[in-house]
Scaffold this motif. Structure first.
Motif, PDB file in Angstrom:
ATOM      1  N   ARG A   1      26.776  -8.617  99.663  1.00  0.00           N
ATOM      2  CA  ARG A   1      25.316  -8.446  99.500  1.00  0.00           C
ATOM      3  C   ARG A   1      24.624  -8.435 100.859  1.00  0.00           C
ATOM      4  NH1 ARG A   1      25.090 -12.066  93.973  1.00  0.00           N
ATOM      5  NH2 ARG A   1      26.629 -13.252  95.118  1.00  0.00           N
ATOM      6  N   ALA A   2      25.184  -7.646 101.775  1.00  0.00           N
ATOM      7  CA  ALA A   2      24.657  -7.553 103.144  1.00  0.00           C
ATOM      8  C   ALA A   2      23.340  -6.786 103.160  1.00  0.00           C
ATOM      9  CB  ALA A   2      25.678  -6.839 104.027  1.00  0.00           C
ATOM     10  N   ASP A   3      22.539  -6.996 104.218  1.00  0.00           N
ATOM     11  CA  ASP A   3      21.292  -6.238 104.320  1.00  0.00           C
ATOM     12  C   ASP A   3      21.592  -4.786 104.688  1.00  0.00           C
ATOM     13  OD1 ASP A   3      21.498  -5.934 107.169  1.00  0.00           O
ATOM     14  OD2 ASP A   3      20.794  -7.990 107.365  1.00  0.00           O
ATOM     15  N   ASP A   4      20.562  -3.966 104.525  1.00  0.00           N
ATOM     16  CA  ASP A   4      20.721  -2.521 104.706  1.00  0.00           C
ATOM     17  C   ASP A   4      21.201  -2.124 106.095  1.00  0.00           C
ATOM     18  OD1 ASP A   4      20.307  -1.441 102.284  1.00  0.00           O
ATOM     19  OD2 ASP A   4      18.503  -0.309 102.827  1.00  0.00           O
ATOM     20  N   SER A   5      20.718  -2.827 107.130  1.00  0.00           N
ATOM     21  CA  SER A   5      21.061  -2.406 108.490  1.00  0.00           C
ATOM     22  C   SER A   5      22.552  -2.619 108.751  1.00  0.00           C
ATOM     23  CB  SER A   5      20.201  -3.149 109.524  1.00  0.00           C
ATOM     24  OG  SER A   5      20.639  -4.477 109.640  1.00  0.00           O
ATOM     25  N   ARG A   6      23.104  -3.710 108.229  1.00  0.00           N
ATOM     26  CA  ARG A   6      24.532  -3.949 108.401  1.00  0.00           C
ATOM     27  C   ARG A   6      25.362  -2.943 107.602  1.00  0.00           C
ATOM     28  NH1 ARG A   6      24.935  -9.249 110.981  1.00  0.00           N
ATOM     29  NH2 ARG A   6      22.730  -9.618 111.210  1.00  0.00           N
ATOM     30  N   ARG A   7      24.881  -2.640 106.398  1.00  0.00           N
ATOM     31  CA  ARG A   7      25.583  -1.659 105.575  1.00  0.00           C
ATOM     32  C   ARG A   7      25.583  -0.291 106.279  1.00  0.00           C
ATOM     33  NH1 ARG A   7      24.352  -1.008  99.037  1.00  0.00           N
ATOM     34  NH2 ARG A   7      25.227   1.084  98.820  1.00  0.00           N
ATOM     35  N   GLN A   8      24.453   0.054 106.887  1.00  0.00           N
ATOM     36  CA  GLN A   8      24.353   1.328 107.609  1.00  0.00           C
ATOM     37  C   GLN A   8      25.251   1.346 108.842  1.00  0.00           C
ATOM     38  OE1 GLN A   8      23.224   4.121 106.530  1.00  0.00           O
ATOM     39  NE2 GLN A   8      22.587   2.993 104.700  1.00  0.00           N
ATOM     40  N   ALA A   9      25.312   0.206 109.542  1.00  0.00           N
ATOM     41  CA  ALA A   9      26.169   0.126 110.734  1.00  0.00           C
ATOM     42  C   ALA A   9      27.623   0.393 110.355  1.00  0.00           C
ATOM     43  CB  ALA A   9      26.026  -1.245 111.388  1.00  0.00           C
TER      44      ALA A   9
END
Lengths: 299, 299
Positions: free
Chosen positions: A202-210
Motif C-alpha cells: 500500500r505504498a504511496d503513488d510516488s514510490r509506485r511510480q518510481a
C-alpha cells in the motif's frame, strides 16, 4: 562489479528456489482424470528459468515490509503468467520452437492441444492466486493486483506486444516501433512485477511510480541484452535456439543499432533504471544489482 | 408452453442485444498498431450467440436487486470467457472447426496465431472487467467474483473439462464420466453465471447454493439438448457442423443413453433445476423459463 553480480546471482538463485517450492505447493497435483493437464502445467512452470519477475516482486515487496508469504504468492502468479506466455509463444502457429530452457517445449513433450490448454490454465490460475484471501487480507489490495495484472498481461500489454511481434512488417521497423513492441511484450509484466510490491505494501503513488520507471528502463535493458545474446550467445548456455531473430528477419535493437551501440544503450538504460531508485536508499540494492545483472548476463 | 418459450426467447434476445452493446462499448477499439488483435477480439465476441450465460447473470442479479450496469459488466466478462474458449476449441489442434455461429472461425477469418492471442486477450480482459471498480464499489465483491470466475474457468473447471474431452478414451466412457466431463466443461461456467448474481447481491449462502444447484442441473439439461441437436439438428439452424460427435467417436449422453432416454433425462433435469428455485418464488420465473428453453430449443 564481478562480486556484485555473483551476489545477485546467489540472491536470485535463492529466490528462484523459494518460488519453485511455492509453485510446487500451489499448482494442482496431477491426480484424477485431468492429471495430464496438471502434469503439463507443472512441466511448464517448474524446474527452470531465471525467475527474474518473481525476484522483482520479492525485492520490491521487501521495500515496504510486506510479509514474504504474501509476496511469494504474487511472485508465483506472475511466473505462471510468464510461463503461459512462453508455452503459447512456442506453439507451431507462433514461434514454432522445439526447446525451451534446454528441454522440449510443452507441445513437443505433450502435444499441441495440451499446450494450448496448459497456457489457458496457467493464466487463469494466476488470477485465482492473486484473488485468493491468502494472498492479502485486504480485498482492495487483491482486487488492485488483479486489475493491474490483467492490464499488464492483456491486449494493451503483453498479448498486444506479441501480436505486434507476430504480424507487423519488421522490415519497416524503426527504433521507436521496436521500443514500443518490447515495452508491451516484456516491459508491461516487468513493470507489474515491481508495482506488485508497492500494491501489496500500500505504498504511496510516488514510490509506485518510481518502481514503474525503474522497471521500464530495466526491462528495455533486459531486452537489448536478450537481442545481443541471440546474436552472440551460445545455445548451450541459453537453453534455446540462438540466431533465430535474424533467421526470421525480425527487427531487434541489435539489427537496428548494431552490436556496439546496442550494448552501450543497454548500459545507459541500466544506469537510468538505477537512478529511479534513489528514494529507497540502500534498501533497493537488490534491484540495482538486477539492473546490472540483466546487461551482464550470458544466458 | 409455446407462449412461455416465445417469451423467454424475447427476453433473451433483449438481454443479448444489451450485452452486445456493453461488449461493443467495453472491448478495446481497433486503433493503433495492435488493431488486428482488437478487431479479431470483436469478431470473436460480437454479433452472435445465444448469450445464455449473460442472461443467467442478469436474471440472477435481478433476484437481489443488483444495479443493471454492474451486472452487465459481469455478464460481458463471462461472455468473454465463453468466447475465448470457443476460439481456442475451434483451433486445428483442438476441434478443428471452420465455422461457428454461421461464420468462419477466428483462425479461418484471421490466422492461427491471431486466434491463439485473441483467446488469451479475451480471457485476460474478463478479469480486467471483473476487478474494475466500475463493476462493484465493494472490493470484496470484486475479489470474490475474480476468484470464483478463475476457479470455474481453470484447470478444475472449464479447461479441465476440455482436457478430458480432448484426450480421454471416449470408448471407455460411461454415463458418470460424461457427466463429470460436461460438469467441468460447461457446467462450471453456468454455475458461476448464476452465482455471480448472488455474489454481486451479497446474498446469503443458502440462496447462493440454490442458484448453484439450479445451474448444475440446467447445465446438464443444456448439454444433453446439445448432444441431441448434434444428432437431430440442421446445420443451417445451429450455425456449426452437426453429426460431429459421432464422426469423432465421442461419447455423449445420446450415444450412451439413446435418443429417447436422453430426451427424457433432459426434461427431468430441467424439472429438477426448477425445483431448486422455490425459495425465490415468482421472481425466478425467467430462470425457470431458461430451464425449459434449453431443452426445447432447436439451435
Amino acid at each position: 562489479m564481478r562480486g556484485e553480480v555473483t551476489d545477485i546471482r546467489t540472491a536470485m538463485a535463492a529466490t528462484g528456489a523459494e518460488v519453485e517450492r511455492a509453485l510446487d505447493r500451489l499448482l494442482p497435483k496431477p491426480v484424477d482424470t485431468e492429471a495430464r493437464l496438471f502434469e503439463a502445467m507443472r512441466y511448464a512452470a517448474l524446474g527452470g528459468g531465471k525467475r527474474l519477475r518473481p525476484f522483482l516482486v520479492m525485492s520490491s515487496a521487501k521495500l515496504f515490509g510486506v510479509a514474504e508469504t504474501c509476496a511469494l504468492r504474487v511472485a508465483a502468479a506472475i511466473e505462471c503468467v510468464h510461463c503461459y506466455s512462453l508455452v503459447h509463444d512456442d506453439l507451431p502457429a507462433m514461434d514454432d520452437d522445439d526447446t525451451r530452457r534446454g528441454k522440449p517445449t510443452v507441445h513437443k513433450a505433450f502435444d499441441e492441444a495440451t499446450a494450448i490448454l496448459v497456457g489457458d490454465a496457467l493464466l487463469t490460475f494466476a488470477f485465482e492466486l492473486a484473488s485468493d484471501p491468502a494472498t492479502h487480507a485486504d480485498p482492495m489490495v487483491r482486487s488492485t493486483l488483479v486489475q493491474a495484472l490483467a492490464r499488464a498481461a492483456g491486449g494493451h500489454g503483453m498479448v498486444g506486444g506479441q501480436m505486434l511481434d507476430m504480424l507487423a512488417d519488421h522490415e519497416t521497423f524503426d527504433i521507436g516501433t521496436v521500443t514500443r513492441l518490447q515495452r508491451l511484450k516484456t516491459g508491461a509484466l516487468f513493470a507489474f512485477s515491481c508495482e506488485a510490491g508497492a500494491i501489496l505494501g500500500r505504498a504511496d503513488d510516488s514510490r509506485r511510480q518510481a518502481l514503474r520507471a525503474y522497471a521500464h528502463d530495466m526491462g528495455l535493458a533486459f531486452q537489448i541484452a536478450d537481442d545481443l545474446l541471440d546474436v552472440e550467445g551460445r545455445a548451450e548456455d541459453i537453453g534455446k535456439r540462438v540466431g533465430k531473430d535474424q533467421a526470421q528477419g525480425k527487427a531487434t535493437f541489435v539489427s537496428i543499432l548494431g552490436v556496439d551501440r546496442a550494448r552501450e544503450q543497454a548500459r545507459l538504460l541500466a544506469d537510468q533504471a538505477i537512478a529511479h531508485l534513489a528514494v529507497f536508499e540502500q534498501r533497493a540494492d537488490p534491484l540495482r544489482s538486477v539492473a546490472r545483472f540483466v546487461v551482464d548476463r550470458r544466458s
